[in-house]
Design a protein around this motif. Structure first.
Motif, PDB file in Angstrom:
ATOM      1  N   TYR A  68      -7.003   9.910 -10.385  1.00  0.00           N
ATOM      2  CA  TYR A  68      -8.047  10.932 -10.452  1.00  0.00           C
ATOM      3  C   TYR A  68      -8.493  11.145 -11.896  1.00  0.00           C
ATOM      4  O   TYR A  68      -9.700  11.207 -12.200  1.00  0.00           O
ATOM      5  CB  TYR A  68      -7.542  12.253  -9.863  1.00  0.00           C
ATOM      6  N   ASP A  69      -7.528  11.262 -12.786  1.00  0.00           N
ATOM      7  CA  ASP A  69      -7.873  11.447 -14.197  1.00  0.00           C
ATOM      8  C   ASP A  69      -8.666  10.254 -14.721  1.00  0.00           C
ATOM      9  O   ASP A  69      -9.638  10.418 -15.464  1.00  0.00           O
ATOM     10  CB  ASP A  69      -6.597  11.610 -15.030  1.00  0.00           C
ATOM     11  N   GLU A  70      -8.247   9.069 -14.343  1.00  0.00           N
ATOM     12  CA  GLU A  70      -8.940   7.860 -14.808  1.00  0.00           C
ATOM     13  C   GLU A  70     -10.381   7.838 -14.314  1.00  0.00           C
ATOM     14  O   GLU A  70     -11.314   7.517 -15.071  1.00  0.00           O
ATOM     15  CB  GLU A  70      -8.192   6.621 -14.316  1.00  0.00           C
ATOM     16  N   TYR A  71     -10.576   8.182 -13.052  1.00  0.00           N
ATOM     17  CA  TYR A  71     -11.930   8.151 -12.496  1.00  0.00           C
ATOM     18  C   TYR A  71     -12.822   9.208 -13.146  1.00  0.00           C
ATOM     19  O   TYR A  71     -13.992   8.940 -13.451  1.00  0.00           O
ATOM     20  CB  TYR A  71     -11.887   8.375 -10.982  1.00  0.00           C
ATOM     21  N   MET A  72     -12.276  10.380 -13.370  1.00  0.00           N
ATOM     22  CA  MET A  72     -13.081  11.446 -13.985  1.00  0.00           C
ATOM     23  C   MET A  72     -13.422  11.116 -15.434  1.00  0.00           C
ATOM     24  O   MET A  72     -14.465  11.511 -15.934  1.00  0.00           O
ATOM     25  CB  MET A  72     -12.351  12.785 -13.869  1.00  0.00           C
ATOM     26  N   LYS A  73     -12.548  10.383 -16.094  1.00  0.00           N
ATOM     27  CA  LYS A  73     -12.855   9.949 -17.455  1.00  0.00           C
ATOM     28  C   LYS A  73     -14.000   8.939 -17.442  1.00  0.00           C
ATOM     29  O   LYS A  73     -14.873   8.961 -18.327  1.00  0.00           O
ATOM     30  CB  LYS A  73     -11.612   9.334 -18.097  1.00  0.00           C
ATOM     31  N   LEU A  74     -14.009   8.076 -16.427  1.00  0.00           N
ATOM     32  CA  LEU A  74     -15.088   7.103 -16.282  1.00  0.00           C
ATOM     33  C   LEU A  74     -16.384   7.749 -15.813  1.00  0.00           C
ATOM     34  O   LEU A  74     -17.479   7.219 -16.071  1.00  0.00           O
ATOM     35  CB  LEU A  74     -14.680   6.010 -15.283  1.00  0.00           C
ATOM     36  N   HIS A  75     -16.268   8.894 -15.126  1.00  0.00           N
ATOM     37  CA  HIS A  75     -17.436   9.591 -14.562  1.00  0.00           C
ATOM     38  C   HIS A  75     -17.358  11.063 -14.954  1.00  0.00           C
ATOM     39  O   HIS A  75     -16.882  11.894 -14.165  1.00  0.00           O
ATOM     40  CB  HIS A  75     -17.470   9.441 -13.044  1.00  0.00           C
ATOM     41  N   ASP A  77     -19.302  13.404 -14.950  1.00  0.00           N
ATOM     42  CA  ASP A  77     -20.009  14.365 -14.101  1.00  0.00           C
ATOM     43  C   ASP A  77     -19.241  14.692 -12.820  1.00  0.00           C
ATOM     44  O   ASP A  77     -19.670  15.552 -12.038  1.00  0.00           O
ATOM     45  CB  ASP A  77     -21.392  13.831 -13.735  1.00  0.00           C
ATOM     46  N   ILE A  78     -18.110  14.026 -12.606  1.00  0.00           N
ATOM     47  CA  ILE A  78     -17.345  14.200 -11.369  1.00  0.00           C
ATOM     48  C   ILE A  78     -16.045  14.955 -11.627  1.00  0.00           C
ATOM     49  O   ILE A  78     -15.322  14.676 -12.580  1.00  0.00           O
ATOM     50  CB  ILE A  78     -16.990  12.836 -10.738  1.00  0.00           C
ATOM     51  N   SER A  79     -15.758  15.910 -10.762  1.00  0.00           N
ATOM     52  CA  SER A  79     -14.457  16.573 -10.726  1.00  0.00           C
ATOM     53  C   SER A  79     -13.862  16.335  -9.344  1.00  0.00           C
ATOM     54  O   SER A  79     -14.591  16.331  -8.346  1.00  0.00           O
ATOM     55  CB  SER A  79     -14.614  18.075 -10.982  1.00  0.00           C
ATOM     56  N   ILE A  80     -12.570  16.104  -9.277  1.00  0.00           N
ATOM     57  CA  ILE A  80     -11.917  15.768  -8.010  1.00  0.00           C
ATOM     58  C   ILE A  80     -10.908  16.845  -7.643  1.00  0.00           C
ATOM     59  O   ILE A  80     -10.087  17.247  -8.467  1.00  0.00           O
ATOM     60  CB  ILE A  80     -11.211  14.400  -8.102  1.00  0.00           C
ATOM     61  N   LYS A  81     -10.950  17.267  -6.399  1.00  0.00           N
ATOM     62  CA  LYS A  81     -10.005  18.246  -5.871  1.00  0.00           C
ATOM     63  C   LYS A  81      -9.368  17.667  -4.617  1.00  0.00           C
ATOM     64  O   LYS A  81     -10.072  17.287  -3.674  1.00  0.00           O
ATOM     65  CB  LYS A  81     -10.699  19.568  -5.538  1.00  0.00           C
ATOM     66  N   GLU A  82      -8.059  17.571  -4.602  1.00  0.00           N
ATOM     67  CA  GLU A  82      -7.332  17.051  -3.446  1.00  0.00           C
ATOM     68  C   GLU A  82      -6.781  18.206  -2.626  1.00  0.00           C
ATOM     69  O   GLU A  82      -6.063  19.065  -3.139  1.00  0.00           O
ATOM     70  CB  GLU A  82      -6.189  16.142  -3.905  1.00  0.00           C
ATOM     71  N   HIS A 331     -21.900  15.185  -0.693  1.00  0.00           N
ATOM     72  CA  HIS A 331     -22.024  14.227  -1.796  1.00  0.00           C
ATOM     73  C   HIS A 331     -21.644  12.831  -1.312  1.00  0.00           C
ATOM     74  O   HIS A 331     -20.731  12.196  -1.836  1.00  0.00           O
ATOM     75  CB  HIS A 331     -21.127  14.643  -2.968  1.00  0.00           C
ATOM     76  N   ARG A 332     -22.380  12.343  -0.323  1.00  0.00           N
ATOM     77  CA  ARG A 332     -22.008  11.083   0.318  1.00  0.00           C
ATOM     78  C   ARG A 332     -22.027   9.911  -0.657  1.00  0.00           C
ATOM     79  O   ARG A 332     -21.112   9.090  -0.662  1.00  0.00           O
ATOM     80  CB  ARG A 332     -22.933  10.814   1.506  1.00  0.00           C
ATOM     81  N   LYS A 333     -23.043   9.801  -1.455  1.00  0.00           N
ATOM     82  CA  LYS A 333     -23.156   8.673  -2.385  1.00  0.00           C
ATOM     83  C   LYS A 333     -21.962   8.641  -3.334  1.00  0.00           C
ATOM     84  O   LYS A 333     -21.330   7.594  -3.541  1.00  0.00           O
ATOM     85  CB  LYS A 333     -24.456   8.763  -3.176  1.00  0.00           C
ATOM     86  N   GLU A 334     -21.645   9.779  -3.917  1.00  0.00           N
ATOM     87  CA  GLU A 334     -20.534   9.859  -4.860  1.00  0.00           C
ATOM     88  C   GLU A 334     -19.191   9.660  -4.151  1.00  0.00           C
ATOM     89  O   GLU A 334     -18.265   9.048  -4.700  1.00  0.00           O
ATOM     90  CB  GLU A 334     -20.548  11.204  -5.582  1.00  0.00           C
ATOM     91  N   ALA A 335     -19.079  10.170  -2.903  1.00  0.00           N
ATOM     92  CA  ALA A 335     -17.842  10.016  -2.144  1.00  0.00           C
ATOM     93  C   ALA A 335     -17.604   8.548  -1.784  1.00  0.00           C
ATOM     94  O   ALA A 335     -16.464   8.058  -1.844  1.00  0.00           O
ATOM     95  CB  ALA A 335     -17.883  10.872  -0.887  1.00  0.00           C
ATOM     96  N   ILE A 336     -18.646   7.846  -1.410  1.00  0.00           N
ATOM     97  CA  ILE A 336     -18.521   6.421  -1.094  1.00  0.00           C
ATOM     98  C   ILE A 336     -18.021   5.655  -2.314  1.00  0.00           C
ATOM     99  O   ILE A 336     -17.113   4.816  -2.220  1.00  0.00           O
ATOM    100  CB  ILE A 336     -19.873   5.849  -0.612  1.00  0.00           C
ATOM    101  N   ALA A 337     -18.596   5.952  -3.465  1.00  0.00           N
ATOM    102  CA  ALA A 337     -18.198   5.260  -4.698  1.00  0.00           C
ATOM    103  C   ALA A 337     -16.723   5.521  -5.016  1.00  0.00           C
ATOM    104  O   ALA A 337     -15.983   4.602  -5.400  1.00  0.00           O
ATOM    105  CB  ALA A 337     -19.078   5.706  -5.863  1.00  0.00           C
ATOM    106  N   LEU A 338     -16.272   6.760  -4.841  1.00  0.00           N
ATOM    107  CA  LEU A 338     -14.879   7.091  -5.130  1.00  0.00           C
ATOM    108  C   LEU A 338     -13.937   6.435  -4.114  1.00  0.00           C
ATOM    109  O   LEU A 338     -12.884   5.895  -4.491  1.00  0.00           O
ATOM    110  CB  LEU A 338     -14.684   8.605  -5.134  1.00  0.00           C
ATOM    111  N   ALA A 339     -14.297   6.455  -2.827  1.00  0.00           N
ATOM    112  CA  ALA A 339     -13.458   5.834  -1.802  1.00  0.00           C
ATOM    113  C   ALA A 339     -13.311   4.331  -2.056  1.00  0.00           C
ATOM    114  O   ALA A 339     -12.217   3.766  -1.916  1.00  0.00           O
ATOM    115  CB  ALA A 339     -14.042   6.081  -0.410  1.00  0.00           C
ATOM    116  N   LYS A 340     -14.396   3.684  -2.425  1.00  0.00           N
ATOM    117  CA  LYS A 340     -14.348   2.248  -2.752  1.00  0.00           C
ATOM    118  C   LYS A 340     -13.424   1.997  -3.934  1.00  0.00           C
ATOM    119  O   LYS A 340     -12.610   1.064  -3.915  1.00  0.00           O
ATOM    120  CB  LYS A 340     -15.758   1.742  -3.087  1.00  0.00           C
ATOM    121  N   TRP A 341     -13.525   2.822  -4.943  1.00  0.00           N
ATOM    122  CA  TRP A 341     -12.740   2.627  -6.163  1.00  0.00           C
ATOM    123  C   TRP A 341     -11.257   2.860  -5.905  1.00  0.00           C
ATOM    124  O   TRP A 341     -10.403   2.084  -6.337  1.00  0.00           O
ATOM    125  CB  TRP A 341     -13.250   3.566  -7.253  1.00  0.00           C
ATOM    126  N   LEU A 342     -10.925   3.917  -5.154  1.00  0.00           N
ATOM    127  CA  LEU A 342      -9.520   4.245  -4.897  1.00  0.00           C
ATOM    128  C   LEU A 342      -8.822   3.183  -4.057  1.00  0.00           C
ATOM    129  O   LEU A 342      -7.611   2.972  -4.190  1.00  0.00           O
ATOM    130  CB  LEU A 342      -9.407   5.599  -4.198  1.00  0.00           C
TER     131      LEU A 342
END
Length: 442
Positions: A68-75, A77-82, A331-342
């Protein structure tokens, strides 16, 4: 993972989701009264312009491995909450309710393997077709097929699988006069889970005071049934649980444990089970790959170097999960990108390095390596080899829409009737049968 599990994984999980999946599964935050918890933002409370929520059950390892930290550093504009729900039997009904309502779902929803067929057959229109967004050849064919509809829509991307081993406390084995060498133990119970139960009978002859051989009879059942070529449904989609040879053998092994004195009689993924890890009250547990991280967390520092891992009696899968993106998400577009990356091979390898959750992307296998701390925690066990060897020979099992509820009825009703309430195996089987009739609407 997960019980999946998962748990699971946990997938539940594997179970455990798992996880448990999840089991598939496991501990990302303190549990609230309903089994749910929020893991918070993965980067110390920092807020991006868009907050993506991920609904999981148990420990998926994304936060723990720093993804999560890695992805938010790359993006930025994105914050992640699990949002974590520890039990899949609480998590999945909640997901279904929100999917039907068309609101309230997380941007990404984890799906335990025991629920994936139900999702594919009854909820496919509620999820984005992720098959259009990825190179599908990255995943194991059977894993991808589990999340794909007859008309070719893929509603979830595979996270982990749940190849089986046995995790054991070598200090307790030694005190009980049993071998502690993982290779020798694997030979002692090789071929059948009933042989594992036989080792348990030997353990109990000189068991250290206050300890049992295994956490629960359900643990034995889940491990054994996960290696059957057929369990609750046949290849044509017919319900066959009550005449399945795989179910019968797994039930018999579980009953042998339940009616002896070798089980700690704990309900998996309940707080008392977690305490059992911490207190060393049982000496072994059927251990899909996703449970490595769970044990390390729940046993804590006092368990380091005391746990070891041996090959399971037979190849088996328990748990494994998927990530899906609900169509109603904000936020479907952003969610798709995160799901693909994870779920990409590189990230699956990082989760394995942290907690040995075994990837569903074969290109990751060649370079899998657990973190040094994890290897040390489990006495230098060759985790990659043990789980890889199991994964290569796991039989493909037909799954059905009510796989998870049927499994829960046997594990959490039938077996517990015998193990915790003193019923006979026949009475436990009848209790499971009645519960399954309700599940199937019969």
């Amino acid at each position: 993972m997960r019980t999946s599990i998962r748990g699971p994984r946990r997938l539940g999980a594997l179970v455990a989701v798992a996880a448990l999946t999840t089991g598939l599964l496991a501990g990302c935050a303190d549990d609230s009264d309903d089994g749910s918890a929020s893991a918070g933002d993965g980067n110390g409370g920092r807020k991006g312009e868009i907050t993506l929520t991920i609904g999981t059950f148990g420990v998926f390892g994304y936060k723990q491995s720093g993804l999560y930290d890695e992805y938010m550093k790359l993006h930025p504009d994105i914050s992640i909450k699990e949002n974590v729900t520890t039990r899949t039997d609480v998590y999945w009904p909640k997901v279904l309710t929100r999917l039907q309502a068309g609101s309230g779902s997380d941007d990404i929803q984890a799906i335990e393997v025991g629920n994936i067929t139900e999702a594919v057959q009854t909820q496919a229109n509620k999820f984005v077709d992720l098959g259009k967004e990825v190179d599908k050849s990255q995943w194991l064919d059977w894993k991808l097929a589990q999340a794909t509809t007859k008309d070719g829509r893929t509603i979830g991307l595979g996270t982990d699988t749940g190849p089986m081993a046995v995790c054991y406390r070598k200090d307790l084995f030694q005190k009980a006069g049993l071998p502690t060498d993982r290779t020798r133990l694997a030979e002692m119970w090789k071929g059948d889970w009933s042989k594992y139960v036989d080792v348990g009978k030997e353990y109990m002859k000189k068991a250290p005071k206050g300890t049992k051989f295994v956490d629960s009879a359900s643990s034995v059942y889940n491990a054994a049934v996960g290696g059957a070529s057929e369990r609750y449904y046949d290849k044509d989609g017919n319900v066959v649980w009550d005449r399945s040879e795989g179910v019968k053998k797994a039930w018999d092994a579980a009953m042998s444990a339940a009616t002896s004195n070798m089980s700690a009689k704990l309900k998996q993924f309940d707080p008392t089970w977690d305490q059992g890890f911490a207190n060393g009250t049982f000496a072994s547990v059927a251990c899909p790959a996703w449970m490595i991280g769970y044990i390390e967390q729940k046993s804590g520092d006092s368990g380091k170097g005391k746990w070891d891992v041996a090959a399971a009696p037979a190849a088996s899968n328990w748990g494994g999960s998927f990530l899906g993106v609900p169509t109603a998400g904000k936020h479907r577009k952003e969610a798709i990108a995160l799901a693909k990356w994870l779920t990409a091979p590189e990230q699956q390898a990082k989760v394995f390095a942290k907690q040995a959750s075994f990837p569903s992307t074969p290109s990751a296998y060649a370079n899998l390596k657990p973190q040094a701390d994890t290897t040390a925690y489990f006495s230098g066990a060759p985790l990659t080899r043990i789980f890889s060897d199991s994964a290569k020979t796991i039989p493909a099992q037909p799954l059905g829409p009510k796989d998870k509820p049927i499994d829960n009825a046997i594990s959490d009703v039938g077996i517990l009737q015998v193990e915790q309430k003193g019923r006979t195996p026949a009475q436990g089987w009848d209790a499971a049968k009645n519960e399954i009739k309700d599940v199937l609407g019969q």
